[in-house]
Write a protein that holds these residues in place. Structure first.
Motif, PDB file in Angstrom:
ATOM      1  N   ASP A  20      10.842  14.386  -8.206  1.00  0.00           N
ATOM      2  CA  ASP A  20       9.500  14.528  -8.789  1.00  0.00           C
ATOM      3  C   ASP A  20       8.512  13.572  -8.128  1.00  0.00           C
ATOM      4  N   ALA A  21       8.945  12.333  -7.864  1.00  0.00           N
ATOM      5  CA  ALA A  21       8.073  11.353  -7.210  1.00  0.00           C
ATOM      6  C   ALA A  21       7.741  11.791  -5.781  1.00  0.00           C
ATOM      7  N   ASP A  55       0.841  -1.201   0.000  1.00  0.00           N
ATOM      8  CA  ASP A  55       0.000   0.000   0.000  1.00  0.00           C
ATOM      9  C   ASP A  55       0.870   1.244   0.000  1.00  0.00           C
ATOM     10  N   GLY A  56       0.516   2.203  -0.819  1.00  0.00           N
ATOM     11  CA  GLY A  56       1.243   3.457  -0.877  1.00  0.00           C
ATOM     12  C   GLY A  56       2.508   3.433  -1.709  1.00  0.00           C
ATOM     13  N   GLU A  57       2.820   2.305  -2.334  1.00  0.00           N
ATOM     14  CA  GLU A  57       4.029   2.218  -3.152  1.00  0.00           C
ATOM     15  C   GLU A  57       3.901   3.141  -4.364  1.00  0.00           C
ATOM     16  N   GLU A  58       4.924   3.934  -4.592  1.00  0.00           N
ATOM     17  CA  GLU A  58       4.918   4.922  -5.673  1.00  0.00           C
ATOM     18  C   GLU A  58       5.984   4.559  -6.700  1.00  0.00           C
ATOM     19  N   PRO A  59       5.595   4.306  -7.960  1.00  0.00           N
ATOM     20  CA  PRO A  59       6.600   3.994  -8.981  1.00  0.00           C
ATOM     21  C   PRO A  59       7.248   5.263  -9.535  1.00  0.00           C
ATOM     22  N   ASN A  61       8.468   3.241  -1.044  1.00  0.00           N
ATOM     23  CA  ASN A  61       7.544   2.820   0.002  1.00  0.00           C
ATOM     24  C   ASN A  61       7.825   3.662   1.244  1.00  0.00           C
ATOM     25  N   ASP A  62       6.851   3.727   2.125  1.00  0.00           N
ATOM     26  CA  ASP A  62       7.016   4.331   3.457  1.00  0.00           C
ATOM     27  C   ASP A  62       7.287   5.829   3.457  1.00  0.00           C
TER      28      ASP A  62
END
Length: 188
Positions: free
Chosen positions: A135-136, A90-94, A109-110
């Motif tokens: 940017d992420a 959950d919440g993982e951003e590519p 993550n996190d």
């Protein structure tokens, strides 16, 4: 930065396509990383970076890990590693990382909206990795308090036309197969 400076001047240069690349213990893990060099770098990062009220240190895998771990141990700030493997949590951003010689997907993550983060990395060269990371983090809603790269390879990079600023400990260029020190104090 006597040890960092000397180790860079002694670094071998290889070519990856048309890209001249210095091989250094901080950026490549070879030759062997001596503890006194790592200690010198960590002390300089702690002195240069804004670390007050930072919630997390964020670093991309792989060569930022040893530096960031040492800074985390000295400051008691938790460490988040941006991984090259997707876990599907959950919440993982590519993010898409593009350097002068490769392109990869990475995953954060996190890191949550409002987290105050310090971003650390080994080298700022093309700026592709750092731009993707910053940017992420902006997209997540994190507050990037400061960003530090140990070594900057002088010249234009992908951050030049952005609002992101990266502090560095030392700036170099590769000229005629040798590392040349451009600024022993790096960028503030």
């Amino acid at each position: 930065m006597d040890q960092l400076r000397q180790s860079l001047l002694e670094a071998p240069i290889i070519e990856k396509g048309e890209y001249e690349y210095f091989v250094h213990p901080i950026s490549d893990g070879v030759p062997m990383l001596r503890p006194e060099l790592l200690r010198e770098i960590v002390i300089k990062i702690i002195r240069k970076a804004e670390i007050d009220n930072v919630d997390k240190i964020v670093t991309p895998a792989a060569m930022g890990i040893h530096i960031s771990t040492a800074v985390s141990l000295m400051t008691d700030i938790p460490l988040v590693v941006i991984r090259k493997r997707q876990y599907g949590l959950d919440g993982e951003e590519p993010l898409s990382q593009q350097t002068g010689y490769s392109e990869n997907e990475m995953y954060i993550n996190d890191v949550d909206p409002g987290d105050r983060v310090l971003v650390l990395d080994d080298v700022l060269s093309t700026g592709g990795t750092m731009r993707a990371v910053l940017d992420a983090l902006d997209s997540i809603g994190a507050d990037v308090v400061d960003t530090v790269a140990v070594i900057k390879k002088a010249g234009s990079n992908e951050l030049d036309d952005s609002d992101h600023h990266v502090k560095t400990l030392i700036n170099v260029r590769v000229e005629d197969g040798e590392v040349v020190i451009v600024d022993e104090s790096g960028d503030d």
